[in-house]
Motif scaffolding. Structure first.
Motif, PDB file in Angstrom:
ATOM      1  N   ALA A  22     -61.583  44.761   2.048  1.00 44.99           N
ATOM      2  CA  ALA A  22     -60.485  44.621   3.004  1.00 44.99           C
ATOM      3  C   ALA A  22     -59.202  45.236   2.460  1.00 44.99           C
ATOM      4  N   GLU A  23     -59.070  45.254   1.129  1.00 45.48           N
ATOM      5  CA  GLU A  23     -57.885  45.808   0.486  1.00 45.48           C
ATOM      6  C   GLU A  23     -58.305  46.560  -0.771  1.00 45.48           C
ATOM      7  N   VAL A  24     -57.527  47.572  -1.100  1.00 47.21           N
ATOM      8  CA  VAL A  24     -57.786  48.390  -2.284  1.00 47.21           C
ATOM      9  C   VAL A  24     -56.530  48.364  -3.148  1.00 47.21           C
ATOM     10  N   SER A  25     -56.695  48.144  -4.451  1.00 41.89           N
ATOM     11  CA  SER A  25     -55.549  48.170  -5.366  1.00 41.89           C
ATOM     12  C   SER A  25     -55.017  49.592  -5.490  1.00 41.89           C
ATOM     13  N   VAL A  26     -53.698  49.710  -5.470  1.00 47.04           N
ATOM     14  CA  VAL A  26     -53.052  51.020  -5.616  1.00 47.04           C
ATOM     15  C   VAL A  26     -53.005  51.363  -7.107  1.00 47.04           C
ATOM     16  N   PRO A  27     -53.613  52.488  -7.507  1.00 47.23           N
ATOM     17  CA  PRO A  27     -53.571  52.870  -8.924  1.00 47.23           C
ATOM     18  C   PRO A  27     -52.194  53.423  -9.305  1.00 47.23           C
ATOM     19  N   THR A  28     -51.854  53.312 -10.582  1.00 48.96           N
ATOM     20  CA  THR A  28     -50.640  53.951 -11.090  1.00 48.96           C
ATOM     21  C   THR A  28     -50.946  55.427 -11.275  1.00 48.96           C
ATOM     22  N   LEU A  29     -50.159  56.264 -10.630  1.00 47.55           N
ATOM     23  CA  LEU A  29     -50.404  57.708 -10.665  1.00 47.55           C
ATOM     24  C   LEU A  29     -49.561  58.357 -11.748  1.00 47.55           C
ATOM     25  N   HIS A  30     -50.158  59.319 -12.440  1.00 49.26           N
ATOM     26  CA  HIS A  30     -49.452  60.078 -13.475  1.00 49.26           C
ATOM     27  C   HIS A  30     -50.144  61.412 -13.622  1.00 49.26           C
ATOM     28  N   GLY A  31     -49.524  62.293 -14.380  1.00 47.87           N
ATOM     29  CA  GLY A  31     -50.107  63.623 -14.572  1.00 47.87           C
ATOM     30  C   GLY A  31     -49.760  64.552 -13.426  1.00 47.87           C
ATOM     31  N   SER A  32     -50.676  65.440 -13.123  1.00 44.31           N
ATOM     32  CA  SER A  32     -50.430  66.450 -12.097  1.00 44.31           C
ATOM     33  C   SER A  32     -50.718  65.904 -10.704  1.00 44.31           C
ATOM     34  N   LEU A  33     -50.299  66.644  -9.708  1.00 44.51           N
ATOM     35  CA  LEU A  33     -50.575  66.279  -8.326  1.00 44.51           C
ATOM     36  C   LEU A  33     -52.082  66.223  -8.087  1.00 44.51           C
ATOM     37  N   ALA A  34     -52.823  67.156  -8.666  1.00 40.65           N
ATOM     38  CA  ALA A  34     -54.290  67.165  -8.525  1.00 40.65           C
ATOM     39  C   ALA A  34     -54.894  65.906  -9.154  1.00 40.65           C
ATOM     40  N   VAL A  71     -51.572  46.451  -2.910  1.00 47.53           N
ATOM     41  CA  VAL A  71     -52.840  46.759  -2.263  1.00 47.53           C
ATOM     42  C   VAL A  71     -52.577  47.412  -0.909  1.00 47.53           C
ATOM     43  N   LEU A  72     -53.552  48.203  -0.481  1.00 46.09           N
ATOM     44  CA  LEU A  72     -53.528  48.866   0.826  1.00 46.09           C
ATOM     45  C   LEU A  72     -54.902  48.722   1.448  1.00 46.09           C
ATOM     46  N   PRO A  73     -54.995  48.891   2.756  1.00 41.64           N
ATOM     47  CA  PRO A  73     -56.324  48.934   3.366  1.00 41.64           C
ATOM     48  C   PRO A  73     -57.040  50.207   2.914  1.00 41.64           C
ATOM     49  N   PRO A  74     -58.368  50.210   2.894  1.00 42.18           N
ATOM     50  CA  PRO A  74     -59.094  51.427   2.512  1.00 42.18           C
ATOM     51  C   PRO A  74     -58.614  52.611   3.357  1.00 42.18           C
ATOM     52  N   GLY A  75     -58.426  53.741   2.710  1.00 38.91           N
ATOM     53  CA  GLY A  75     -57.948  54.938   3.396  1.00 38.91           C
ATOM     54  C   GLY A  75     -56.444  54.984   3.534  1.00 38.91           C
ATOM     55  N   GLY A  76     -55.743  53.944   3.077  1.00 39.61           N
ATOM     56  CA  GLY A  76     -54.286  53.913   3.157  1.00 39.61           C
ATOM     57  C   GLY A  76     -53.671  55.038   2.339  1.00 39.61           C
ATOM     58  N   ALA A  77     -52.462  55.437   2.715  1.00 40.89           N
ATOM     59  CA  ALA A  77     -51.806  56.585   2.075  1.00 40.89           C
ATOM     60  C   ALA A  77     -50.772  56.133   1.049  1.00 40.89           C
ATOM     61  N   VAL A  78     -50.723  56.880  -0.045  1.00 42.65           N
ATOM     62  CA  VAL A  78     -49.718  56.680  -1.083  1.00 42.65           C
ATOM     63  C   VAL A  78     -48.879  57.958  -1.128  1.00 42.65           C
TER      64      VAL A  78
END
Length: 166
Positions: A22-34, A71-78
């Motif tokens: 029902a929900e997905v944890s938002v990962p911490t993003l780092h590094g390149s856009l790819a 958290v976001l729903p699956p497919g949610g945008a960051v």
């Protein structure tokens, strides 16, 4: 007489693979856009709006994200903010050569003085290109230096007097 009841079945430690979360944890993003896009895909999320800003970081380096956590729903945008590969040239006039060189280097530029023999305490008159210019990282910036090294504050030494010098 009490009727027989089935013993409660403990919940499984493993989630049912046929039921999407029902929900997905938002990962911490780092590094390149790819790298960020790959991490979001692996978490079941999508890359949202990409905003590019001036920074001393290399082009496409992730600087921030929204949401940063939660958290976001699956497919949610960051949404992410990444470095553009350009930066605004800071004001260097009035600084010493040493201070101006450190400032402009930390902003991502290659810095040279117009006089190789100048002391680090020599004042900067201006930079070429001028302050406020938006430049690609690594561009060479020349510091135009004053003709004299500043003297320490205190009592000035009076000029020698007497005679005509002969």
């Amino acid at each position: 007489t009490p009727s027989p009841t089935a013993a409660p079945v403990p919940p499984s430690a493993e989630p049912d693979p046929t039921v999407p979360p029902a929900e997905v944890s938002v990962p911490t993003l780092h590094g390149s856009l790819a790298d960020a896009e790959a991490a979001l895909r692996a978490a079941g999320l999508a890359l949202g709006t990409v905003t590019r800003v001036e920074s001393a970081e290399a082009a496409d380096r992730v600087l921030s994200q929204q949401p940063a956590e939660g958290v976001l729903p699956p497919g949610g945008a960051v949404n992410v903010t990444v470095a553009s590969g350009t930066n605004v040239l800071p004001q260097a006039s009035g600084l010493t050569l040493g201070a101006a060189s450190a400032l402009l280097s930390s902003a991502g530029f290659d810095v040279v003085g117009d006089r190789p023999d100048a002391a680090a305490s020599t004042l900067v008159v201006r930079s070429e290109p001028g302050a406020g210019a938006v430049l690609r990282l690594g561009v060479r910036v020349t510091l135009i230096l004053s003709g004299a090294t500043p003297t320490p504050t205190g009592t000035a030494t009076p000029p020698a007097s007497g005679g005509d010098g002969s």
